[in-house]
Design a protein around this motif. Sequence first.
Motif: not given
Length: 334
Positions: A101-108, A118-128, A223-230
């Motif tokens: 869903i959001a692994v920060d890798d192309d997974l060749d 897949k939605i994106r590569r990694g979700s954002g750092a929720i503290d920042t 809530l999911l957008t701000t603090l969650g993840s894909a």
Amino acid sequence: MPDADAYAAARTRLDALVKPVGALGRLEDLAAWLSAAHGVVPPRPLDDVRVVIFAGDHGVRNVSAYPREVTAAMVRVFLAGKSGVNVLARQVGARVRVLDIAVDDDLDGVPEAVRAHKIRRGSGAIDTADALAPGEAERAYAAGRAVADEEVDAGADLVIPGDMGIGNTTVAAALVAACLDLPAEEVVGTGTGIDPAGRAHKVDVVTAALTRSAGRIADPFSLLTTLGSACAAATAGFLVQAAARGVPVLLDGVFSGAAALVAHRIEPAAARWWLAGHRSAEPSHSLALDALGLTPVLDLGLRLGEGSGAVQAVPTLRAARAVLAEMGLLADLG
């Protein structure tokens, strides 16, 4: 909705079996619950059990005993059938599916079907920063619903949401804290086994995330957008759609518990189709289950994730079903 008449009929039959009333304890509760879910007494056999692992990375740093590269590596371990959940699922005949869903890798080299949602590569750092860009939570939620439809259409009798992602317990803690209005100190655990200094940092990360998100999480998708993840959004969609299709869900640990809290905000009636497979060692999991009114089937102190705790509850559900299907009646005693 689960069938109230079937539930009542199951309770009547349970009381009439060759045993003292209530002697099988929680097994009787589970048998009646399954009857309501299936709309028939006894319930149908739980032959086709499916675990879906939603994999993704999170931008939060230094909150795990392992580097984020482990997430991509574990996707390959799942596909090879060598993970904890693979081993445990085989013992009960359950199928395991992993999705990027959001692994920060192309997974060749990984099959395209794994990356189809897949939605994106990694979700954002929720503290920042926000976990997701505008619209991504809704897309991930829709992807989770589509996956539930795929599993139900393929014949699933019972589904289990699994998770894999470094930083998952941090995100779960933040979601539970936000949903229940609790401070970080009460929801943060040791996750993958971090030391006290690591836990203190994790508390700081969740506190910063909650502070940053104040006033911006009024609705579930915010809530999911701000603090969650894909992955959390996809899991929430999976839980809601499985319920909409009338298929029982066996929740796993802290991550699926946190996603269930959010899913309950989206569709409160969906919770009638959920059981808690086990209680995780993470403190936020107990808080989430209490808020949802769910009592875990097992309590083994597990904290692996992947769906590994829930699959161990499957034999208990099958035993509960067998009680109704196979025990004799007091009235038939000679």
